[in-house]
Design an enzyme around this catalytic site. Sequence first.
Site, PDB file in Angstrom:
ATOM      1  N   ASP A  48      -5.228 128.451  -2.790  1.00  7.76           N
ATOM      2  CA  ASP A  48      -4.080 129.154  -2.208  1.00  7.76           C
ATOM      3  C   ASP A  48      -4.125 129.116  -0.684  1.00  7.76           C
ATOM      4  O   ASP A  48      -3.530 129.958  -0.011  1.00  7.76           O
ATOM      5  CB  ASP A  48      -4.034 130.616  -2.671  1.00  7.76           C
ATOM      6  CG  ASP A  48      -3.503 130.733  -4.094  1.00  7.76           C
ATOM      7  OD1 ASP A  48      -3.183 129.694  -4.703  1.00  7.76           O
ATOM      8  OD2 ASP A  48      -3.425 131.873  -4.597  1.00  7.76           O
ATOM      9  N   ASP A  85      -5.642 134.851 -10.993  1.00 10.66           N
ATOM     10  CA  ASP A  85      -4.933 133.656 -11.489  1.00 10.66           C
ATOM     11  C   ASP A  85      -5.693 132.368 -11.136  1.00 10.66           C
ATOM     12  O   ASP A  85      -5.240 131.268 -11.466  1.00 10.66           O
ATOM     13  CB  ASP A  85      -3.480 133.617 -10.973  1.00 10.66           C
ATOM     14  CG  ASP A  85      -3.375 133.605  -9.470  1.00 10.66           C
ATOM     15  OD1 ASP A  85      -4.207 134.253  -8.800  1.00 10.66           O
ATOM     16  OD2 ASP A  85      -2.469 132.940  -8.937  1.00 10.66           O
ATOM     17  N   HIS A  86      -6.854 132.510 -10.495  1.00 13.16           N
ATOM     18  CA  HIS A  86      -7.717 131.345 -10.219  1.00 13.16           C
ATOM     19  C   HIS A  86      -9.086 131.499 -10.897  1.00 13.16           C
ATOM     20  O   HIS A  86      -9.632 130.542 -11.422  1.00 13.16           O
ATOM     21  CB  HIS A  86      -7.895 131.162  -8.706  1.00 13.16           C
ATOM     22  CG  HIS A  86      -6.600 130.810  -8.038  1.00 13.16           C
ATOM     23  ND1 HIS A  86      -6.276 129.536  -7.656  1.00 13.16           N
ATOM     24  CD2 HIS A  86      -5.513 131.581  -7.748  1.00 13.16           C
ATOM     25  CE1 HIS A  86      -5.047 129.522  -7.152  1.00 13.16           C
ATOM     26  NE2 HIS A  86      -4.570 130.763  -7.187  1.00 13.16           N
ATOM     27  N   HIS A  95      -0.678 126.055  -6.581  1.00 12.93           N
ATOM     28  CA  HIS A  95       0.604 126.483  -7.174  1.00 12.93           C
ATOM     29  C   HIS A  95       1.680 125.418  -6.952  1.00 12.93           C
ATOM     30  O   HIS A  95       1.624 124.658  -5.975  1.00 12.93           O
ATOM     31  CB  HIS A  95       1.115 127.780  -6.518  1.00 12.93           C
ATOM     32  CG  HIS A  95       0.325 129.000  -6.879  1.00 12.93           C
ATOM     33  ND1 HIS A  95       0.653 129.829  -7.928  1.00 12.93           N
ATOM     34  CD2 HIS A  95      -0.780 129.530  -6.314  1.00 12.93           C
ATOM     35  CE1 HIS A  95      -0.211 130.824  -7.998  1.00 12.93           C
ATOM     36  NE2 HIS A  95      -1.092 130.673  -7.026  1.00 12.93           N
ATOM     37  N   HIS A 101     -11.125 130.854  -4.967  1.00 10.74           N
ATOM     38  CA  HIS A 101     -11.150 132.242  -4.476  1.00 10.74           C
ATOM     39  C   HIS A 101     -11.036 133.213  -5.643  1.00 10.74           C
ATOM     40  O   HIS A 101     -10.815 132.814  -6.790  1.00 10.74           O
ATOM     41  CB  HIS A 101     -10.068 132.479  -3.423  1.00 10.74           C
ATOM     42  CG  HIS A 101      -8.656 132.398  -3.923  1.00 10.74           C
ATOM     43  ND1 HIS A 101      -8.090 131.234  -4.389  1.00 10.74           N
ATOM     44  CD2 HIS A 101      -7.678 133.346  -4.027  1.00 10.74           C
ATOM     45  CE1 HIS A 101      -6.847 131.451  -4.745  1.00 10.74           C
ATOM     46  NE2 HIS A 101      -6.560 132.737  -4.547  1.00 10.74           N
ATOM     47  N   HIS A 149      -6.309 133.819   3.335  1.00 12.90           N
ATOM     48  CA  HIS A 149      -5.664 134.302   2.099  1.00 12.90           C
ATOM     49  C   HIS A 149      -6.590 135.345   1.454  1.00 12.90           C
ATOM     50  O   HIS A 149      -6.161 136.449   1.125  1.00 12.90           O
ATOM     51  CB  HIS A 149      -5.430 133.113   1.177  1.00 12.90           C
ATOM     52  CG  HIS A 149      -4.811 133.463  -0.134  1.00 12.90           C
ATOM     53  ND1 HIS A 149      -3.535 133.945  -0.242  1.00 12.90           N
ATOM     54  CD2 HIS A 149      -5.302 133.406  -1.405  1.00 12.90           C
ATOM     55  CE1 HIS A 149      -3.263 134.176  -1.530  1.00 12.90           C
ATOM     56  NE2 HIS A 149      -4.314 133.868  -2.243  1.00 12.90           N
ATOM     57  N   HIS A 156      -8.929 135.660  -6.635  1.00 14.65           N
ATOM     58  CA  HIS A 156      -7.745 136.172  -7.339  1.00 14.65           C
ATOM     59  C   HIS A 156      -7.775 135.737  -8.793  1.00 14.65           C
ATOM     60  O   HIS A 156      -8.171 134.622  -9.122  1.00 14.65           O
ATOM     61  CB  HIS A 156      -6.460 135.680  -6.649  1.00 14.65           C
ATOM     62  CG  HIS A 156      -6.225 136.342  -5.322  1.00 14.65           C
ATOM     63  ND1 HIS A 156      -5.402 135.829  -4.351  1.00 14.65           N
ATOM     64  CD2 HIS A 156      -6.725 137.511  -4.815  1.00 14.65           C
ATOM     65  CE1 HIS A 156      -5.391 136.638  -3.298  1.00 14.65           C
ATOM     66  NE2 HIS A 156      -6.194 137.662  -3.564  1.00 14.65           N
TER      67      HIS A 156
END
Length: 337
Positions: free
Chosen positions: A205, A128-129, A243, A124, A181, A126
């Site tokens: 996530d 941090d990905h 995570h 996805h 999400h 975001h």
Amino acid sequence: MTFTLDTVHAIVVVALASAKRFGYDPMFAVLYYLYARTFVGRWLHLNRLSAATKAQKGSHSKVKLHRYSGVTIKPIAILDDNYAYLIIDHNLKLGILVDPSEPRLVQEALKAEDINLAAILITHGHWDHSGGNTILHKLYPDIAIYGNSEDNVPNLTHFVKDGDSIKIGTLVFDVIGTPGHTLGHVMYTLNRKEQGEPSSVFSGDHLFLAGCGRIFEGNGAMMLKSLDRLLELDDKTLVWPGHEYATSNLKFAIAVEPSNKAIIEKLTWADSLRNNCESTCPSTIGEEKSYNPFLRSHIPEISKTLGCPEQTDYHNQNHRAEVVSLLRSKKNSFKAK
Ligand SMILES: [Zn+2]
């Protein structure tokens, strides 16, 4: 994107439309839009990467390699608690990366295994990905980057959607659309049925050990539908989440279903690993069904803890969607001791 008055106006209009659609707080919707859809999020992520590089920050968890016939899965502990994954096809000496948002650490992993990068899979948008894509695309311009166009994923070369199958080297990945999400969230299942081995789901996530992602771009009903997609997978399927949240999730699970012994056993196990900074992944779909409250929205005890009225049918979709929604908002403010 530069901030002209027109841009600000466009951001506010789009953010407020999503606030209205999903019942968000308007201020949250504007801030979230700035993070998820504009250069502000990218700028924050690049700053985070540069601070981590300056500090020579190492991994947050010790990981183990998981070897199957011809395939190795190597979790790469990145940022504060994220996992990227390196999947190695030993037959062709190829590597596939999942969510490699910290290029320095994933490059070290590629070098250590002495393999060529073949593709990148993004769950996805975001940062941090997906925030490593631009740097990795510059370093490996011929490498395919797969992801869903509904999310703001940078540098995608191949668009995926629910039901697609991707063949990379000798490996096959099935794409499962799991909005909730984010609207474009997808999981990738490394299909090993033909080899008689457990398949692996890279759940981003959407699903964590004993938890699920925060509902940023959907609602309880949408998230429930996406959680139910996990029940289509074999119980032996290995779950590789985005995570390391195991202990805090399990503490929340106990708070909402105190009589469930499977949660207590898993927390004792997870605590002993985390006390040595060891990674808790993978779990399995079968295990998750036994302790993950988000896959147990039909359990009367959970419903009672949340203060829902008694039901004649706890499997009712509307009731379960309400439970998922309440669980997620309770988890947002839950402080694990
Ligand atoms: Zn996310």
